[in-house]
Design a protein around this motif. Structure first.
Motif, short mmCIF file in Angstrom:
data_model
loop_
_atom_site.label_atom_id
_atom_site.label_comp_id
_atom_site.label_asym_id
_atom_site.label_seq_id
_atom_site.Cartn_x
_atom_site.Cartn_y
_atom_site.Cartn_z
N UNK A 152 -89.87 -10.90 -85.52
CA UNK A 152 -88.55 -11.42 -85.15
C UNK A 152 -87.47 -10.76 -86.00
N UNK A 153 -86.58 -9.96 -85.38
CA UNK A 153 -85.55 -9.28 -86.17
C UNK A 153 -84.59 -10.23 -86.88
N UNK A 154 -84.40 -11.43 -86.32
CA UNK A 154 -83.53 -12.40 -86.99
C UNK A 154 -84.15 -12.87 -88.31
N UNK A 161 -80.96 -10.59 -96.09
CA UNK A 161 -79.69 -11.15 -96.58
C UNK A 161 -79.90 -12.09 -97.76
N UNK A 162 -81.10 -12.67 -97.85
CA UNK A 162 -81.41 -13.54 -98.99
C UNK A 162 -81.86 -12.76 -100.22
N UNK A 163 -81.94 -11.45 -100.07
CA UNK A 163 -82.25 -10.61 -101.22
C UNK A 163 -83.72 -10.39 -101.48
N UNK A 167 -91.41 -5.61 -100.87
CA UNK A 167 -92.76 -6.15 -100.97
C UNK A 167 -92.80 -7.60 -100.52
N UNK A 168 -91.85 -8.41 -100.99
CA UNK A 168 -91.81 -9.80 -100.58
C UNK A 168 -91.48 -9.93 -99.09
N UNK A 169 -90.67 -9.01 -98.58
CA UNK A 169 -90.34 -9.03 -97.15
C UNK A 169 -91.60 -8.85 -96.32
N UNK A 170 -92.44 -7.89 -96.71
CA UNK A 170 -93.71 -7.70 -96.01
C UNK A 170 -94.58 -8.94 -96.13
N UNK A 171 -94.72 -9.45 -97.37
CA UNK A 171 -95.67 -10.51 -97.64
C UNK A 171 -95.25 -11.85 -97.04
#
Length: 259
Positions: A152-154, A161-163, A167-171
């Motif tokens: 989901x791109x949103x 945007x939350x920073x 790595x955390x984005x993937x996980x």
């Protein structure tokens, strides 16, 4: 209350009814002469052969040989296929670089390469495990690519945007959203890998379910041959059941978030 119990029993009993009907037809058809009992024995005869193979230890010997090859090859396919799929889905240069060669091999049947694997790696365990890796790699990789690209791109934008770090984005975001697609690939890869392994065991092996089926057919031990086929079906069902259970545990957050 009785109506609820009846509905529950019907819901869980429907698959078993279909299986029972199939086994009944298998039992009756040879006995009434619809098919030759020599080539298709009644199910009760096959079940007796299955029990005898279990009792004398032969079934476990062949099942354990096939399981060892399939589990090790499948594990390697997962370890390679998921990271490669993520890299191709997320990094365009990687997709441009690996895409053509992967597309070439993806359209080459695994069994067509069996002679090549045997010539290069020998007729022992290595060639069979490598063939399982090859057969399982592509469904896992392709479904991982689909899962990552359809995140989901949103959610991704909100996480950025939350920073969140990459790595955390993937996980935290991408991998959880890709879990259903990845596990679809795992289930497809597992079934394909088992089938390819059985075919490989029919060519050059001294143990394994493929060897059991071929040896029984050559020695005209037809009930043993069908017992081996049933064992393959049971192994496939167990594989699929384990993967479905793990997927449900990893996807519980979807059910809670949708309430």
């Amino acid at each position: 209350m009785l109506r609820i119990v009846g509905r529950t029993a019907w819901r869980f009993g429907k698959p078993f009814i279909a299986i029972a009907l199939f086994l009944a037809v298998w039992e009756i058809a040879p006995r009434v002469g619809l098919v030759d009992q020599i080539f298709l024995p009644p199910f009760s005869t096959v079940a007796q052969a299955f029990v005898e193979l279990v009792r004398n230890g032969q079934m476990w010997e062949h099942v354990s040989a096939s399981l060892g090859r399939s589990l090790s090859g499948f594990a390697l396919a997962v370890v390679i296929g998921v990271p490669v799929g993520i890299a191709i889905a997320w990094f365009r240069p990687v997709a441009d670089f690996l895409g053509p060669i992967l597309e070439l091999f993806r359209n080459t049947a695994a069994l067509a390469l069996l002679p090549v694997f045997i010539l290069i790696l020998g007729i022992g365990e290595t060639s069979k495990v490598a063939l399982v890796v090859y057969a399982g790699f592509f469904p896992i990789m392709l479904n991982t690519i689909t899962g990552v690209r359809t995140a989901d791109p949103l959610l991704v934008k909100s996480a950025v945007s939350l920073g969140l770090s990459p790595i955390k984005l993937y996980w935290k975001v991408i991998l959880p959203s890709a879990v259903p697609s990845i596990f679809t690939g795992l289930r497809m890869g597992a079934s394909g890998a088992i089938l390819v392994l059985i075919a490989a065991e029919m060519v050059g092996a001294r143990a394994g379910l493929g060897y059991l089926i071929t040896a029984a057919q050559q020695n005209f031990q037809i009930p043993d041959m069908y017992a081996g086929i049933i064992a393959i079906a049971l192994v496939g069902l167990i594989f699929n059941g384990v993967l479905v259970t793990v997927e449900r545990r990893l996807s519980r957050w979807r059910n809670t978030s949708s309430r």
